[in-house]
Design a protein around this motif. Structure first.
Motif, PDB file in Angstrom:
ATOM      1  N   GLN A   3      29.584  17.338  37.713  1.00  0.00           N
ATOM      2  CA  GLN A   3      31.028  17.102  37.992  1.00  0.00           C
ATOM      3  C   GLN A   3      31.300  17.529  39.291  1.00  0.00           C
ATOM      4  OE1 GLN A   3      32.807  18.945  34.207  1.00  0.00           O
ATOM      5  NE2 GLN A   3      33.500  16.779  33.689  1.00  0.00           N
ATOM      6  N   LEU A   4      32.254  16.824  39.891  1.00  0.00           N
ATOM      7  CA  LEU A   4      32.925  17.070  41.306  1.00  0.00           C
ATOM      8  C   LEU A   4      34.522  16.690  40.902  1.00  0.00           C
ATOM      9  CD1 LEU A   4      30.766  15.259  43.595  1.00  0.00           C
ATOM     10  CD2 LEU A   4      30.638  17.806  43.224  1.00  0.00           C
ATOM     11  N   VAL A   5      35.385  17.889  41.051  1.00  0.00           N
ATOM     12  CA  VAL A   5      36.795  17.679  40.787  1.00  0.00           C
ATOM     13  C   VAL A   5      37.402  18.201  41.955  1.00  0.00           C
ATOM     14  CG1 VAL A   5      38.532  18.495  39.298  1.00  0.00           C
ATOM     15  CG2 VAL A   5      36.440  18.309  38.328  1.00  0.00           C
ATOM     16  N   GLU A   6      38.214  17.296  42.483  1.00  0.00           N
ATOM     17  CA  GLU A   6      38.730  17.336  43.689  1.00  0.00           C
ATOM     18  C   GLU A   6      40.526  17.824  43.286  1.00  0.00           C
ATOM     19  OE1 GLU A   6      36.421  13.489  44.986  1.00  0.00           O
ATOM     20  OE2 GLU A   6      37.586  14.182  43.123  1.00  0.00           O
ATOM     21  N   SER A   7      41.020  18.523  44.287  1.00  0.00           N
ATOM     22  CA  SER A   7      42.419  18.957  44.201  1.00  0.00           C
ATOM     23  C   SER A   7      43.137  19.346  45.440  1.00  0.00           C
ATOM     24  CB  SER A   7      42.431  20.266  43.208  1.00  0.00           C
ATOM     25  OG  SER A   7      41.900  21.227  43.830  1.00  0.00           O
ATOM     26  N   CYS A  22      37.158  21.140  46.365  1.00  0.00           N
ATOM     27  CA  CYS A  22      36.329  20.517  45.461  1.00  0.00           C
ATOM     28  C   CYS A  22      35.280  21.396  44.499  1.00  0.00           C
ATOM     29  CB  CYS A  22      35.300  19.500  46.055  1.00  0.00           C
ATOM     30  SG  CYS A  22      33.924  18.545  45.006  1.00  0.00           S
ATOM     31  N   THR A  78      32.186  25.850  45.496  1.00  0.00           N
ATOM     32  CA  THR A  78      33.390  24.985  45.927  1.00  0.00           C
ATOM     33  C   THR A  78      33.316  24.531  47.572  1.00  0.00           C
ATOM     34  OG1 THR A  78      34.593  26.755  46.872  1.00  0.00           O
ATOM     35  CG2 THR A  78      35.067  25.944  44.622  1.00  0.00           C
ATOM     36  N   TYR A  95      37.583  11.902  48.596  1.00  0.00           N
ATOM     37  CA  TYR A  95      36.598  11.984  47.665  1.00  0.00           C
ATOM     38  C   TYR A  95      35.604  12.949  48.180  1.00  0.00           C
ATOM     39  CZ  TYR A  95      38.057   7.498  45.948  1.00  0.00           C
ATOM     40  OH  TYR A  95      38.878   6.331  45.371  1.00  0.00           O
ATOM     41  N   CYS A  96      35.231  13.797  47.177  1.00  0.00           N
ATOM     42  CA  CYS A  96      34.153  14.917  47.300  1.00  0.00           C
ATOM     43  C   CYS A  96      32.777  14.034  46.913  1.00  0.00           C
ATOM     44  CB  CYS A  96      34.315  16.067  46.354  1.00  0.00           C
ATOM     45  SG  CYS A  96      33.081  17.308  46.382  1.00  0.00           S
ATOM     46  N   GLY A 111      33.471  12.650  43.039  1.00  0.00           N
ATOM     47  CA  GLY A 111      34.761  13.182  42.223  1.00  0.00           C
ATOM     48  C   GLY A 111      35.584  11.870  42.184  1.00  0.00           C
ATOM     49  N   GLN A 112      36.641  12.280  41.416  1.00  0.00           N
ATOM     50  CA  GLN A 112      37.602  11.153  40.948  1.00  0.00           C
ATOM     51  C   GLN A 112      38.628  10.822  42.092  1.00  0.00           C
ATOM     52  OE1 GLN A 112      38.034  14.261  40.363  1.00  0.00           O
ATOM     53  NE2 GLN A 112      40.449  14.694  40.801  1.00  0.00           N
ATOM     54  N   THR A 114      41.303  12.412  45.403  1.00  0.00           N
ATOM     55  CA  THR A 114      42.540  12.993  45.253  1.00  0.00           C
ATOM     56  C   THR A 114      43.474  12.382  46.668  1.00  0.00           C
ATOM     57  OG1 THR A 114      44.042  15.054  45.589  1.00  0.00           O
ATOM     58  CG2 THR A 114      41.926  14.875  46.955  1.00  0.00           C
TER      59      THR A 114
END
Length: 120
Positions: A3-7, A22, A78, A95-96, A111-112, A114
């Protein structure tokens, strides 16, 4: 499961700054180079910055040199993208990416995304 989650995206004025983050999980993060890409409306996805697995080497697209800084914290899994002096043309979904690096990753992971919007 990788999982890769960007913010960290958002709306910023020209000349402003943002830091994208990320959070990675599901693979040996410290063994894999990491990348940030972006895709603007109507354009192809482009590589913005790359960092080696140990953080010792970074590369940047010409458009990012001198303004963006990629970094990573292998203890926290991260990767960051510090963006300064933002321009209108930096508007894109960021995107990461964890590239394929066997035996740690067997394909590219994304990732999805940001959204970063630079506007006055």
């Amino acid at each position: 499961q990788v999982q890769l989650v960007e913010s960290g995206g958002g709306l910023v004025q020209p000349g402003g700054s943002l830091t994208l983050s990320c959070a990675a999980s599901g693979f040996r993060f410290s063994k894999v180079a990491m990348r940030w890409y972006r895709q603007a409306p109507g354009k192809e996805r482009e590589l913005v910055a790359d960092i080696t697995s140990d953080g010792g080497s970074t590369t940047y697209a010409d458009s990012a040199k001198g303004r963006f800084t990629i970094s990573r914290d292998n203890a926290k899994n991260t990767v960051l993208l510090q963006m300064n002096s933002l321009k209108l043309e930096d508007t894109a979904v960021y995107y990461c990416n964890a590239p394929r690096e066997r035996p740690w990753t067997f394909r590219d992971y994304w990732g999805q995304g940001t959204q970063v919007t630079v506007s006055s």
